[in-house]
Design a protein around this motif. Sequence first.
Motif, PDB file in Angstrom:
ATOM      1  N   GLY B  86     -30.701  27.287  -0.156  1.00  0.00           N
ATOM      2  CA  GLY B  86     -30.165  26.578   0.656  1.00  0.00           C
ATOM      3  C   GLY B  86     -29.377  26.896  -0.030  1.00  0.00           C
ATOM      4  O   GLY B  86     -27.540  26.384  -1.097  1.00  0.00           O
ATOM      5  N   GLY B  88     -27.596  29.631  -0.712  1.00  0.00           N
ATOM      6  CA  GLY B  88     -26.439  31.009  -0.203  1.00  0.00           C
ATOM      7  C   GLY B  88     -27.110  32.248  -0.205  1.00  0.00           C
ATOM      8  O   GLY B  88     -26.238  32.897  -0.267  1.00  0.00           O
ATOM      9  N   LYS B  89     -28.229  32.703  -0.685  1.00  0.00           N
ATOM     10  CA  LYS B  89     -28.840  33.943  -0.759  1.00  0.00           C
ATOM     11  C   LYS B  89     -28.293  34.870   0.372  1.00  0.00           C
ATOM     12  O   LYS B  89     -27.944  35.850   0.270  1.00  0.00           O
ATOM     13  CB  LYS B  89     -30.384  33.697  -1.294  1.00  0.00           C
ATOM     14  CG  LYS B  89     -30.635  33.375  -1.965  1.00  0.00           C
ATOM     15  CD  LYS B  89     -32.191  33.381  -2.724  1.00  0.00           C
ATOM     16  CE  LYS B  89     -32.342  32.150  -0.977  1.00  0.00           C
ATOM     17  NZ  LYS B  89     -32.102  30.498  -1.485  1.00  0.00           N
ATOM     18  N   THR B  90     -28.439  33.735   1.440  1.00  0.00           N
ATOM     19  CA  THR B  90     -28.660  34.924   2.106  1.00  0.00           C
ATOM     20  C   THR B  90     -27.637  34.752   3.706  1.00  0.00           C
ATOM     21  O   THR B  90     -26.751  36.608   3.315  1.00  0.00           O
ATOM     22  CB  THR B  90     -29.387  34.314   3.781  1.00  0.00           C
ATOM     23  OG1 THR B  90     -31.020  33.994   3.250  1.00  0.00           O
ATOM     24  CG2 THR B  90     -29.054  35.319   4.873  1.00  0.00           C
ATOM     25  N   THR B  91     -26.495  34.506   3.379  1.00  0.00           N
ATOM     26  CA  THR B  91     -24.609  34.346   3.392  1.00  0.00           C
ATOM     27  C   THR B  91     -24.225  35.554   2.647  1.00  0.00           C
ATOM     28  O   THR B  91     -23.649  36.459   2.624  1.00  0.00           O
ATOM     29  CB  THR B  91     -24.222  33.201   3.113  1.00  0.00           C
ATOM     30  OG1 THR B  91     -24.782  32.278   4.088  1.00  0.00           O
ATOM     31  CG2 THR B  91     -22.718  33.322   3.708  1.00  0.00           C
ATOM     32  N   ARG B 116     -39.296  30.784   5.983  1.00  0.00           N
ATOM     33  CA  ARG B 116     -38.159  29.273   6.609  1.00  0.00           C
ATOM     34  C   ARG B 116     -38.085  30.067   8.128  1.00  0.00           C
ATOM     35  O   ARG B 116     -37.547  31.204   8.369  1.00  0.00           O
ATOM     36  CB  ARG B 116     -36.408  29.296   6.251  1.00  0.00           C
ATOM     37  CG  ARG B 116     -36.193  28.088   5.623  1.00  0.00           C
ATOM     38  CD  ARG B 116     -34.963  27.870   5.782  1.00  0.00           C
ATOM     39  NE  ARG B 116     -33.935  28.071   6.635  1.00  0.00           N
ATOM     40  CZ  ARG B 116     -33.117  29.823   6.460  1.00  0.00           C
ATOM     41  NH1 ARG B 116     -32.646  28.842   5.663  1.00  0.00           N
ATOM     42  NH2 ARG B 116     -32.760  29.619   8.179  1.00  0.00           N
ATOM     43  N   GLN B 122     -31.320  34.547  11.427  1.00  0.00           N
ATOM     44  CA  GLN B 122     -29.834  34.715  10.196  1.00  0.00           C
ATOM     45  C   GLN B 122     -29.292  35.823   9.642  1.00  0.00           C
ATOM     46  O   GLN B 122     -28.574  35.749  10.423  1.00  0.00           O
ATOM     47  CB  GLN B 122     -30.781  33.314   9.038  1.00  0.00           C
ATOM     48  CG  GLN B 122     -28.831  32.548   8.885  1.00  0.00           C
ATOM     49  CD  GLN B 122     -28.967  32.005   7.487  1.00  0.00           C
ATOM     50  OE1 GLN B 122     -29.794  31.697   7.124  1.00  0.00           O
ATOM     51  NE2 GLN B 122     -28.641  31.225   6.734  1.00  0.00           N
ATOM     52  N   LYS B 230     -20.330  28.151  -3.095  1.00  0.00           N
ATOM     53  CA  LYS B 230     -19.173  27.530  -2.972  1.00  0.00           C
ATOM     54  C   LYS B 230     -18.426  27.287  -3.653  1.00  0.00           C
ATOM     55  O   LYS B 230     -17.961  25.425  -4.042  1.00  0.00           O
ATOM     56  CB  LYS B 230     -20.880  25.978  -2.354  1.00  0.00           C
ATOM     57  CG  LYS B 230     -21.592  26.543  -1.319  1.00  0.00           C
ATOM     58  CD  LYS B 230     -22.964  25.883  -1.140  1.00  0.00           C
ATOM     59  CE  LYS B 230     -23.946  26.167  -0.791  1.00  0.00           C
ATOM     60  NZ  LYS B 230     -25.288  25.685  -0.397  1.00  0.00           N
ATOM     61  N   ASP B 232     -15.226  27.056  -3.079  1.00  0.00           N
ATOM     62  CA  ASP B 232     -14.127  26.657  -2.026  1.00  0.00           C
ATOM     63  C   ASP B 232     -14.465  25.126  -2.334  1.00  0.00           C
ATOM     64  O   ASP B 232     -12.938  24.517  -1.548  1.00  0.00           O
ATOM     65  CB  ASP B 232     -13.696  27.430  -0.558  1.00  0.00           C
ATOM     66  CG  ASP B 232     -15.574  27.025  -0.272  1.00  0.00           C
ATOM     67  OD1 ASP B 232     -17.300  27.574  -0.956  1.00  0.00           O
ATOM     68  OD2 ASP B 232     -15.869  27.007   0.929  1.00  0.00           O
ATOM     69  N   GLU B 258     -18.025  30.154   3.855  1.00  0.00           N
ATOM     70  CA  GLU B 258     -19.091  30.784   4.740  1.00  0.00           C
ATOM     71  C   GLU B 258     -18.754  31.904   5.736  1.00  0.00           C
ATOM     72  O   GLU B 258     -19.750  32.874   6.222  1.00  0.00           O
ATOM     73  CB  GLU B 258     -19.386  29.866   6.089  1.00  0.00           C
ATOM     74  CG  GLU B 258     -20.159  28.257   5.173  1.00  0.00           C
ATOM     75  CD  GLU B 258     -20.265  27.467   6.134  1.00  0.00           C
ATOM     76  OE1 GLU B 258     -21.250  26.963   6.438  1.00  0.00           O
ATOM     77  OE2 GLU B 258     -19.406  26.337   6.636  1.00  0.00           O
TER      78      GLU B 258
HETATM   79  N1  LIG Z   1     -18.433  26.595   1.734  1.00  0.00           N
HETATM   80  C1  LIG Z   1     -19.420  27.802   1.547  1.00  0.00           C
HETATM   81  N2  LIG Z   1     -20.489  27.507   1.876  1.00  0.00           N
HETATM   82  C2  LIG Z   1     -21.287  28.279   1.648  1.00  0.00           C
HETATM   83  C3  LIG Z   1     -21.126  29.490   0.572  1.00  0.00           C
HETATM   84  N3  LIG Z   1     -22.329  30.290   0.508  1.00  0.00           N
HETATM   85  C4  LIG Z   1     -23.311  30.076   1.709  1.00  0.00           C
HETATM   86  N4  LIG Z   1     -22.785  29.021   2.004  1.00  0.00           N
HETATM   87  C5  LIG Z   1     -23.287  27.891   3.207  1.00  0.00           C
HETATM   88  O1  LIG Z   1     -24.563  27.131   3.059  1.00  0.00           O
HETATM   89  C6  LIG Z   1     -25.382  27.289   3.217  1.00  0.00           C
HETATM   90  C7  LIG Z   1     -26.924  27.603   3.043  1.00  0.00           C
HETATM   91  O2  LIG Z   1     -26.751  29.391   3.381  1.00  0.00           O
HETATM   92  P1  LIG Z   1     -27.856  30.257   3.858  1.00  0.00           P
HETATM   93  O3  LIG Z   1     -26.784  31.653   3.016  1.00  0.00           O
HETATM   94  O4  LIG Z   1     -28.043  30.547   5.153  1.00  0.00           O
HETATM   95  O5  LIG Z   1     -28.612  29.963   1.896  1.00  0.00           O
HETATM   96  P2  LIG Z   1     -29.864  30.631   1.223  1.00  0.00           P
HETATM   97  O6  LIG Z   1     -30.408  30.360  -0.416  1.00  0.00           O
HETATM   98  O7  LIG Z   1     -30.158  32.210   1.979  1.00  0.00           O
HETATM   99  O8  LIG Z   1     -30.700  29.228   1.902  1.00  0.00           O
HETATM  100  P3  LIG Z   1     -32.880  29.161   2.101  1.00  0.00           P
HETATM  101  O9  LIG Z   1     -32.903  30.277   2.136  1.00  0.00           O
HETATM  102  O10 LIG Z   1     -33.625  28.053   2.810  1.00  0.00           O
HETATM  103  O11 LIG Z   1     -33.059  28.995   0.665  1.00  0.00           O
HETATM  104  C8  LIG Z   1     -25.125  27.937   4.706  1.00  0.00           C
HETATM  105  O12 LIG Z   1     -24.734  26.549   5.469  1.00  0.00           O
HETATM  106  C9  LIG Z   1     -23.870  28.429   4.639  1.00  0.00           C
HETATM  107  O13 LIG Z   1     -22.769  28.644   5.579  1.00  0.00           O
HETATM  108  C10 LIG Z   1     -19.949  29.347   0.336  1.00  0.00           C
HETATM  109  O14 LIG Z   1     -19.625  29.879  -0.485  1.00  0.00           O
HETATM  110  N5  LIG Z   1     -19.380  28.564   0.875  1.00  0.00           N
END
Ligand SMILES: Nc1nc2c(ncn2[C@@H]2O[C@H](COP(=O)(O)OP(=O)(O)OP(=O)(O)O)[C@@H](O)[C@H]2O)c(=O)[nH]1
Lengths: 302, 279
Positions: B86, B88-91, B116, B122, B230, B232, B258
């Motif tokens: 969680g 924020g890797k994928t984003t 996941r 996604q 995050k 922001d 996001e």
């Molecule tokens: N506010 C904010 N939210 C973010 C940012 N980067 C990612 N997110 C949010 O954080 C949540 C998790 O982001 P993902 O990119 O799914 O994270 P991940 O690391 O890929 O998660 P997993 O694959 O489950 O481990 C999502 O709701 C994104 O929209 C950021 O810079 N700011």
Amino acid sequence: MFDNLSDRLGNVFDKLKGRGALSENDVREAMREVRIALLEADVALPVVRRFIDAVTEKAIGSEVLKSVTPGQQVVKIVNDELVEMLGGTGDDAEPRELNLNAKPPVVIMMVGLQGSGKTTTTAKLGKLLKEKHGKKSMMASLDVNRPAAQEQLKVLGEQVDVATLPIVPGQQPVDIARRAMEAAKLQAADVLLLDTAGRLHVDEALMAEMKAINAVSAPTEVLLVVDSLTGQDAVNVAQSFTGEVPLTGVVLTRMDGDARGGAALSMRYVTGKPVKFAGTGEKLDAIEAFDPSRVAGRILGM
Amino acid sequence: VTKAKLDDATLDDVEDALIMSDLGPSAAARIREKLKEKRFGLEISADELKQAVADEIAAILRPVAKPLEITAFPRPQVLLVIGVNGSGKTTTIAKLAHLFVEDDYNVMLAAGDTFRAAAIGQLQTWADRVGVPIVRGPEGGDPASIVFDAVKKGTEIGTDVLIVDTAGRLQNKRELMDELAKIRKVLGRLNPEAPHDVVLVLDATNGQNALSQIDVFKEVAGVTGLVMTKLDGTARGGVLVQAAEKYGLPIHAIGVGEKIDDLRPFDPDLVARVIAGVA
Ligand SMILES: Nc1nc2c(ncn2[C@@H]2O[C@H](COP(=O)(O)OP(=O)(O)OP(=O)(O)O)[C@@H](O)[C@H]2O)c(=O)[nH]1
Ligand SMILES: Nc1nc2c(ncn2[C@@H]2O[C@H](COP(=O)(O)OP(=O)(O)OP(=O)(O)O)[C@@H](O)[C@H]2O)c(=O)[nH]1
Ligand SMILES: [K+]
Ligand SMILES: [Mg+2]
Ligand SMILES: [Mg+2]
């Protein structure tokens, strides 16, 4: 990486050996070590201050120095206060069970920051309610922001064999909540679990959306889902969510990690609500009742 | 402007503010000492003091500010993106892809998170939005085989940048960390230089555990740089100061939302001001 609190305090009290009663100053010196230990465990600073005040008062009045192991005595006082502030155990424990005493469908709404574990926890609760409480649940994702968020809950629903609300592309969160209420009634679900989008507490539009969802669904439980890796920001998060919706409890996720988990104390203290569950893994049965004694030990590194 | 002599009480306040920015007690104490050495007893206004704190922090952060650059030859340049669940890797991958596309690079994504629920969907949605191809396999499939295919395909079609998504994993999970080491190894099979970049994504809301994340991911997967997401919110990302002091790893960018264009280059002076509470 860090000395545990016993070692730290051991050093302090070694210096005091052979002296008479513990003075207020001696206690204060010990409390400096406690302060650092808590900060290293990510307890938020304002909460650390309150905690230290409470413990100092208890330690000064106590019979600490008559003991042959004053360090251990102080550790015990610290540990006991920590357990207490985390919600207590045994007969003194605050209630941590889910409140299901309402006209069905009982609504449980999950809220929290992005990525804290809301969707996963929703599915875990759906499974728990079915297997432990014999309750039939329906789950609905109100997340229209994150790509594939609704699909994620759907897949999890299939994995735990709990119904999910069919996805209607383009529908907005408040309307989805209304449709979910209807569907849950029609299908005679005992519980409706509402998974919401992650939101930052400073995002006014999304906070307003959350309030609107709360207003149409009148949840019995509003659970704030928090990452146990959270640092000092825990205070801001707890304060803001508490101010916007009637929280009833906290779920701490990722307790399977190696974080010291000070966020547990910050959350419990600032929200004033019980920490009800600990998430302990990605698998859908990895959820446990929150255990203040274990978490206290972990925060103190013992 | 009112000025006052810098005293211990004021220094205490500075130290507390730094702790609340997630600097951790020892790094906060070190910065306090530096200020004390340089300015104790001197007249200083509140603003000047904050700026002095920001200067100390900026001095620590400046050497690690380094954007991600596409220089690999032969192509593609392979970026492996890793981190805890969680974060924020994928984003961040979507944001990076967008950035590289804007710079006229050919980008390809690899859906290395097969674990996941809906992680592939996604990434697919993001790929469609950015307009880049994606190499994906079945849910529950072997990530190592997908990333192997991706390097092969990316090389065949002459992709400039291949960005590999991975499942989130906590650094104390032995099995998952072994899996990551394996993914890394497989990436190098067709091109010994790959992965060229191993980017660890840190969540700004995380506290001191972020240091343990860096420590272990570096050991297991050879992290070459950091992105913090995050920022922001109200979290200030003070752990970056400790990270810079202790590991000296490049910090590439920060996430501030996001949306697809919510990625900023890491500006050490700006982040220092945020941590010091000036900005
Ligand atoms: N506010 C904010 N939210 C973010 C940012 N980067 C990612 N997110 C949010 O954080 C949540 C998790 O982001 P993902 O990119 O799914 O994270 P991940 O690391 O890929 O998660 P997993 O694959 O489950 O481990 C999502 O709701 C994104 O929209 C950021 O810079 N700011
Ligand atoms: N190790 C571990 N991982 C968890 C736990 N709970 C959730 N996760 C993982 O954390 C990541 C994010 O979980 P989600 O349930 O998607 O989080 P979310 O709060 O719904 O995220 P957004 O909807 O983007 O705000 C996923 O990779 C989950 O598998 C837990 O207790 N332990
Ligand atoms: K932080
Ligand atoms: Mg979610
Ligand atoms: Mg992901």
